[in-house]
Design a protein around this motif. Structure first.
Motif, PDB file in Angstrom:
ATOM      1  N   LYS A 349      59.873 -59.717  39.251  1.00  0.00           N
ATOM      2  CA  LYS A 349      60.283 -60.535  40.622  1.00  0.00           C
ATOM      3  C   LYS A 349      61.727 -60.665  40.268  1.00  0.00           C
ATOM      4  O   LYS A 349      62.465 -61.710  40.013  1.00  0.00           O
ATOM      5  CB  LYS A 349      59.704 -61.882  40.465  1.00  0.00           C
ATOM      6  CG  LYS A 349      58.262 -61.983  40.729  1.00  0.00           C
ATOM      7  CD  LYS A 349      57.583 -63.388  40.748  1.00  0.00           C
ATOM      8  CE  LYS A 349      56.101 -63.199  40.831  1.00  0.00           C
ATOM      9  NZ  LYS A 349      55.515 -64.621  40.956  1.00  0.00           N
ATOM     10  N   ASP A 351      64.602 -60.716  42.577  1.00  0.00           N
ATOM     11  CA  ASP A 351      65.138 -61.730  43.343  1.00  0.00           C
ATOM     12  C   ASP A 351      64.983 -63.097  42.489  1.00  0.00           C
ATOM     13  O   ASP A 351      66.031 -63.839  42.457  1.00  0.00           O
ATOM     14  CB  ASP A 351      64.531 -61.893  44.730  1.00  0.00           C
ATOM     15  CG  ASP A 351      64.724 -60.320  45.575  1.00  0.00           C
ATOM     16  OD1 ASP A 351      65.829 -59.674  45.058  1.00  0.00           O
ATOM     17  OD2 ASP A 351      64.045 -60.253  46.684  1.00  0.00           O
ATOM     18  N   SER A 352      64.008 -63.489  42.363  1.00  0.00           N
ATOM     19  CA  SER A 352      63.849 -65.076  41.848  1.00  0.00           C
ATOM     20  C   SER A 352      64.682 -64.909  40.332  1.00  0.00           C
ATOM     21  O   SER A 352      65.008 -66.014  40.082  1.00  0.00           O
ATOM     22  CB  SER A 352      62.412 -65.281  41.729  1.00  0.00           C
ATOM     23  OG  SER A 352      61.474 -64.535  40.853  1.00  0.00           O
ATOM     24  N   MET A 355      68.373 -65.345  41.150  1.00  0.00           N
ATOM     25  CA  MET A 355      68.484 -66.574  41.271  1.00  0.00           C
ATOM     26  C   MET A 355      68.439 -67.614  40.135  1.00  0.00           C
ATOM     27  O   MET A 355      69.457 -68.430  40.178  1.00  0.00           O
ATOM     28  CB  MET A 355      67.799 -67.160  42.590  1.00  0.00           C
ATOM     29  CG  MET A 355      67.933 -66.193  43.867  1.00  0.00           C
ATOM     30  SD  MET A 355      69.568 -66.288  44.596  1.00  0.00           S
ATOM     31  CE  MET A 355      69.608 -68.020  44.812  1.00  0.00           C
ATOM     32  N   SER A 356      67.547 -67.502  39.525  1.00  0.00           N
ATOM     33  CA  SER A 356      67.610 -68.197  38.450  1.00  0.00           C
ATOM     34  C   SER A 356      68.659 -68.035  37.325  1.00  0.00           C
ATOM     35  O   SER A 356      69.237 -69.167  36.665  1.00  0.00           O
ATOM     36  CB  SER A 356      66.106 -67.860  37.509  1.00  0.00           C
ATOM     37  OG  SER A 356      65.893 -68.573  36.497  1.00  0.00           O
TER      38      SER A 356
END
Length: 441
Positions: A349, A351-352, A355-356
């Motif tokens: 994943k 994108d997530s 961001m994390s």
């Protein structure tokens, strides 16, 4: 053999192992007895098919790709090269730290072409290739017969059980171990020597008369071998664990009551998760090593890998402002007049995960800008860069943009005048990164 001669390299490696096995008489009077060492200029890296022949005891067959070269290995040729020794890479996981390169050519850059592998058959019995008789013997050791599971599944189970035996053999303790390795480079922090090597060898003035860097190891008796060899052998992995997912779901209930050593679904899931974790960590380390070498070759200084924040010299006077001081960025370095923080990750994943990573270090940019050490050095603090690849080795667009920004930083004042050079350098490194991932598949 030449770098392009994959089959010639495999044949030479196979002949070498066969010759060494003839010297293994089976006598075990000293811990050194039975120790086999293969070392030299392989003309290929540690992920090549020649190295896999040593570490796994067999060669893949079909259409193969080794670096930028291709070859077609027949199934018969691959079978003839099989052996039961399981060689270990002396440098192994240390290659990215203590010995990042073993050869560096002008115009072609650094690489790992010189290797040192060792194996030891501590049983005192000569090992030979797996034969048809061995397969027949395996089928009579309590495994389900053809009437119980069918011909096709029985064949898969036999192959899987043989592979599990090979894994156990490769992890078996030996009476000798590599206690110390010879490393010309102390690690990523050894920036001065890394710059010399990455610029291309030979460099007589700097003490490098050859384009190859020495490798070596000091072997010593393994004190834990006697204790480990006297313990109960590790339980063998059940062959059903390597069968196809469809067969596992359809025969799980029947095998749990019939086959010896059958395992539950929860155990299988834990094993699969463990194997996936090892694979991700291996790819992560390879990508991080590639990024570090790239930036070091482009002039990066003060390189810190996996250093906790409280140990970084840039924040010694600003520790009180830091939260979670034990956080360890994958890479911190100085590029021209910029302080750079790089995080590497692999995720299904993207994108997530991105961001994390950005959220994890969102406070770091402000802390570094206010740090007296950073201000005194006149450094510009950049937002954290995230080098992220998906599960299939793809490079997302955001990662390509971060790589382009890093390439721009390496060019300093000339960056604004030559956007084409920045684009070419970023694309070149993206291709190199893709090649690193492909070599690990």
């Amino acid at each position: 053999a030449k770098p392009s001669n994959i089959m010639g390299r495999l044949a030479t490696m196979s002949n070498t192992v066969q010759k060494l096995s003839r010297y293994d008489t089976g006598t075990r009077r000293s811990p050194l007895d039975g120790l086999l060492v293969v070392a030299g200029d392989f003309n290929c890296d540690q992920n090549s098919v020649a190295a896999k022949l040593l570490t796994t005891g067999s060669s893949p067959y079909g259409n193969l790709k080794d670096r930028n070269y291709k070859a077609n290995i027949s199934k018969v040729s691959a079978f003839k090269m099989k052996h039961n020794y399981r060689f270990k890479d002396v440098y192994g996981e240390k290659r990215g730290e203590a010995a990042p390169v073993t050869v560096s050519l002008h115009g072609r850059g650094p690489g790992c072409m010189d290797h040192l592998f060792y194996a030891q058959n501590t049983s005192g019995k000569k090992q030979s290739a797996i034969t048809t008789e061995t397969v027949k013997a395996i089928s009579t050791t309590g495994k389900p017969n053809r009437q119980e599971v069918g011909k096709r599944k029985l064949r898969r189970q036999r192959v899987a059980w043989m592979q599990s035996r090979q894994i156990l053999q490769s992890n078996a303790p030996t009476s000798m171990r590599a206690e110390t390795i010879l490393a010309t480079v102390a690690g990523p922090e050894d920036t001065e020597r890394l710059e010399i090597i990455n610029s291309g060898l030979p460099n007589v003035d700097k003490g490098f008369p050859s384009d190859h860097i020495p490798i070596g190891a000091l072997f010593a008796p393994n004190a834990n071998f006697a204790a480990s060899s006297s313990t109960t052998p590790v339980q063998e992995v059940d062959s059903d664990s390597s069968a196809s997912h469809e067969e596992e779901s359809s025969s799980d209930d029947s095998l749990s009551g019939r086959a010896r050593g059958a395992v539950s679904n929860s155990v299988l899931k834990r094993r699969e998760a463990g194997a996936a974790s090892v694979s991700i960590r291996r790819r992560h380390n390879a990508i991080l090593a590639a990024v570090t070498d790239w930036l070091a070759n482009r002039g990066a200084k003060d390189i810190h890998r996996d250093q906790p924040l409280y140990k970084l010299k840039f924040v010694q006077d600003a520790k009180k402002k830091l939260k979670k001081k034990s956080r360890a960025p994958d890479l911190v370095c100085v590029l021209q007049d910029s302080l750079v923080v790089v995080e590497v990750t692999i995720s299904g994943k993207p994108d997530s995960a991105r961001m994390s990573k950005l959220a994890k270090y969102q406070d770091l940019e402000g802390v570094l800008r206010s740090a007296p050490e950073v201000q005194a050095a006149g450094l510009t603090v950049c937002p954290p860069f995230v080098i992220l690849l998906d599960d299939h080795g793809g490079i997302p667009e955001e990662t390509k943009q971060d790589i382009a920004e890093l390439a721009k930083l390496t060019m300093g004042d000339d960056a604004d005048d030559d956007e084409g050079a920045i684009e070419m350098e970023a694309q070149r490194f993206c291709n190199h990164l893709q090649g690193v991932i492909d070599s690990l598949v």
